[in-house]
Scaffold this motif. Structure first.
Motif, PDB file in Angstrom:
ATOM      1  N   SER A 459       0.848  -1.187   0.000  1.00  0.00           N
ATOM      2  CA  SER A 459       0.000   0.000   0.000  1.00  0.00           C
ATOM      3  C   SER A 459       0.889   1.244   0.000  1.00  0.00           C
ATOM      4  O   SER A 459       2.076   1.167   0.348  1.00  0.00           O
ATOM      5  N   ASP A 461       1.313   3.665   1.960  1.00  0.00           N
ATOM      6  CA  ASP A 461       1.978   3.983   3.228  1.00  0.00           C
ATOM      7  C   ASP A 461       2.818   2.823   3.750  1.00  0.00           C
ATOM      8  O   ASP A 461       3.443   2.931   4.814  1.00  0.00           O
ATOM      9  N   PRO A 500      -3.773   5.215  -5.536  1.00  0.00           N
ATOM     10  CA  PRO A 500      -2.913   6.224  -4.900  1.00  0.00           C
ATOM     11  C   PRO A 500      -3.262   6.514  -3.449  1.00  0.00           C
ATOM     12  O   PRO A 500      -2.421   6.986  -2.687  1.00  0.00           O
ATOM     13  N   HIS A 501      -4.505   6.225  -3.026  1.00  0.00           N
ATOM     14  CA  HIS A 501      -4.899   6.498  -1.639  1.00  0.00           C
ATOM     15  C   HIS A 501      -4.906   5.251  -0.774  1.00  0.00           C
ATOM     16  O   HIS A 501      -5.155   5.329   0.430  1.00  0.00           O
ATOM     17  N   THR A 503      -7.005   2.817  -0.693  1.00  0.00           N
ATOM     18  CA  THR A 503      -8.325   2.287  -0.346  1.00  0.00           C
ATOM     19  C   THR A 503      -8.840   1.287  -1.377  1.00  0.00           C
ATOM     20  O   THR A 503      -9.769   0.541  -1.094  1.00  0.00           O
ATOM     21  N   THR A 519     -10.948  -1.348   2.217  1.00  0.00           N
ATOM     22  CA  THR A 519     -11.278  -0.820   3.542  1.00  0.00           C
ATOM     23  C   THR A 519     -12.719  -1.090   3.928  1.00  0.00           C
ATOM     24  O   THR A 519     -13.122  -0.812   5.039  1.00  0.00           O
ATOM     25  N   ASP A 542      -0.061   4.796 -10.985  1.00  0.00           N
ATOM     26  CA  ASP A 542      -1.234   5.323 -10.306  1.00  0.00           C
ATOM     27  C   ASP A 542      -2.413   4.358 -10.338  1.00  0.00           C
ATOM     28  O   ASP A 542      -3.489   4.660  -9.827  1.00  0.00           O
TER      29      ASP A 542
END
Length: 642
Positions: A459, A461, A500-501, A503, A519, A542
């Protein structure tokens, strides 16, 4: 890695074709001093153990199917050998183009020529049926037309009477558009099923389009079962035999004898057709004397050339020589793409003046390299391969920094965490190992219970690792435990990428591309269905674009968010693909070459000779200025991109 000499006798010269589960080489028999085709079973890392067993048995079945057919239209199987635990089929070899390629490149055949091709295919099918062999995959891409030869190839899913049925998780094998109605309903194949597929193939040959179409396999099967075929516009005298062969009721379907007579009539049999000798039914008009050609149409170099009449007739008809050497350029369930200059697209991959240049070659052990990746800072390269080792290299110094040992089977995928401190590796042994990249030591082992891992992705992060294979598994990186599983509904997943986020997760498998909401608990959105994937797959950085290899249509590029096909990269039949960091360039590993495609302009950018027989893995550096390629010669090559 493929050694130069197979079984101490067959010297590999060049790769001539590749599909999802096999590679065909032109080879030299060093004992008998003759060219042969060497077909190597290629098992992608995402297959389960059961599927690997099935495909291995299917390769041996193909050899048995071809060997038992004493017919001039069947390839001569010289040998079946095992090299480094992999079965090889050694066959006679000849060049040719598929009927599908001829129609796409040169246009539909005339009714007379299509009928002549149909007669020879029918003869080969009748000989197979008489020997108790059902082909089950008759389609344009399995028909090779070459030097006065018409060949029906690829017995990879053939059924031999008395053999145990081989199915792949209950899936109907073969191309959907050429699958007979009874097989689309899940019923056993019949000799009449092959005749229906012949009718669909003749429809395509003379019309230049499929008789039944649909946006996905299920829709195509529905059309075959419930709809009438598309109207015939160009078939002329060939229309009655096509309509008779495409009857939905197998009992009412035209038989081989009737088809042979109508095909001979459509070809002008009264004074020009040489009828193959194995066709059943009534004696055909003109059979028993020399016939001559009189078709006044433009010639097609890949079709049998017209014969000139002889001054004196002969007593017995001249039978056109048939050969089944198409298997030298066909694969188990998908047709091969031969590297023939005539088949390259008009917009060829010419290297621009400021062309990419080779800057380093890094030897990496003895095994074929299956995966290569750059660290986020671009300073390190990690590779995984068939020798079960993971190797780390410094990009600046071009030297090996370390070797990580821990996998029991080949390593098929490697991935760095976003901060570059963790390296995840997965392979055939069903284990994912997390490594401390700077310290070159194992941190934890995550088990998928023996299921092969086809793709890894962190992911954004770095807190979650997604592994893809028989299912999607999400792992908490810090705690080294699985937090969620997402079923893949019987698919083998080859590519995965987080949005990119973080989720959403995009995955690509053997049949579908899906978006998962990682999520929440909502169902995944199916973006598209892949009709015949065979090569590598990759998402852009992306996650908005997906590239996937395809035997019949080249590499296809999808807009994931818009759920639509963007373009097809011509001339590329890639077993590995990679996007540049900005998404503007797509690299496609196609045999011995790497093709670079400009995704913005939709035009070729460059063609690199990668210096290996088969390129298996490619990766861009984070700044997009370096391309790493690796393959079956166990070396990583670094290319500077201008």
């Amino acid at each position: 890695m493929c050694e130069g000499l197979i079984a101490g006798q067959y010297l590999l010269i060049e790769q001539v074709g590749r599909g999802g589960f096999a590679v065909v080489w032109r080879a030299r028999d060093e004992v008998l001093q003759r060219d042969v085709a060497a077909k190597q079973l290629f098992l992608p890392p995402y297959l389960t153990d059961e599927q690997r067993r099935e495909h291995r048995e299917r390769t041996l079945r193909e050899a048995r199917s071809a060997a038992r057919l004493a017919h001039p239209g069947v390839v001569t199987v010289h040998d079946v050998v095992e090299h480094e635990g992999v079965p090889w089929i050694i066959m006679e070899f000849v060049h040719g183009r598929t009927l599908g390629e001829i129609v796409r490149t040169d246009g539909p055949l005339t009714p007379g020529r299509a009928a002549e091709v149909g007669l020879r295919l029918l003869d080969a099918l009748c000989a197979a049926h008489a020997a108790g062999v059902l082909h089950r995959d008759v389609k344009p891409s399995n028909v090779i037309i070459g030097d006065r030869r018409v060949v029906l190839g690829d017995f990879g899913i053939a059924r031999i009477e008395g053999d145990t049925e081989l199915t792949q998780s209950g899936i109907v094998m073969g191309a959907p558009a050429y699958t007979a109605p009874e097989r689309a309903r899940g019923e056993p194949a019949l000799a009449a099923s092959d005749l229906w597929s012949l009718g669909a193939t003749l429809f395509y040959a003379v019309e230049g389009r499929r008789a039944f179409r649909g946006p996905n396999p299920n829709a195509t099967f529905h059309a075959i079962l419930t709809c009438e075929p598309a109207p015939l516009r160009r078939a002329g005298p060939l229309a009655p035999v096509i309509e008779g062969l495409l009857r939905k009721d197998a009992a009412a379907r035209m038989n081989a004898g009737e088809a042979a007579e109508l095909l001979a009539d459509a070809a002008g049999a009264h004074d020009r057709v040489s009828v193959p000798p194995h066709l059943p039914g009534r004696a055909l008009p003109g059979h028993g004397r020399r016939h001559r050609w009189r078709e006044a149409t433009r010639p097609t170099s890949d079709l049998p050339a017209p014969r000139r009449p002889r001054p004196h007739p002969v007593r017995r008809p001249a039978v056109a020589a048939l050969s089944f050497t198409a298997l030298a350029v066909l694969l188990l369930s998908n047709a091969l793409r031969v590297d023939d200059p005539r088949r390259r697209p008009a917009a060829s991959y010419r290297t621009p003046p400021a062309h990419p240049r080779l800057t380093a070659t890094l030897p990496a052990g003895r095994g074929e390299i299956l995966s290569v990746v750059f660290s986020p800072d671009g300073r390190t390269i990690a590779t995984g391969g068939r020798d079960r080792a993971v190797r780390l290299w410094t990009v600046a110094g071009h030297r090996m920094a370390g070797t990580l040992a821990g996998h029991r089977d080949p390593v098929s995928t490697v991935a760095f965490s976003p901060d570059g401190r963790t390296l995840a590796t997965g392979g055939h042994d069903g284990e994912v190992i997390l490594w401390n990249a700077p310290g070159h030591r194992a941190i934890a082992t995550l088990s998928t219970h023996g299921r092969s891992v086809g793709a890894l992705t962190f992911s954004p992060d770095g807190s979650v690792l997604a592994t893809a294979g028989d299912a999607v598994r999400l792992w908490n990186v810090a705690r080294h435990r699985k937090v969620r599983s997402l079923p893949a509904t019987g698919e083998n997943l080859r590519a995965a990428s987080f949005g990119p986020h973080g989720t959403t997760l995009a995955t690509a498998g053997t049949r579908t591309v899906r978006l998962w909401h990682v999520t929440g608990r909502s169902r995944p959105a199916t973006v598209t269905r892949l009709t015949s994937p065979s090569g590598g797959m990759a998402f852009s950085g992306d996650g908005r674009m997906l590239a996937g290899g395809n035997d019949e249509r080249g590499v296809r590029l999808w807009d994931v968010g818009g759920h639509r096909l963007l373009t097809t990269v011509p001339g590329a039949h890639a077993n590995a693909v990679a996007f540049s960091p900005d998404g503007h360039t797509l690299a496609c590993a196609s045999g011995q070459a790497v093709l670079l495609w400009n995704t913005t302009t939709g035009t070729p950018a460059a063609r690199l000779d990668a210096g290996t027989r088969t390129v298996e893995a490619i990766a861009f550096s984070p700044d997009g200025k370096t391309l790493a390629t690796a393959g079956d010669d166990a070396a990583v090559r670094l290319w500077h991109l201008p």
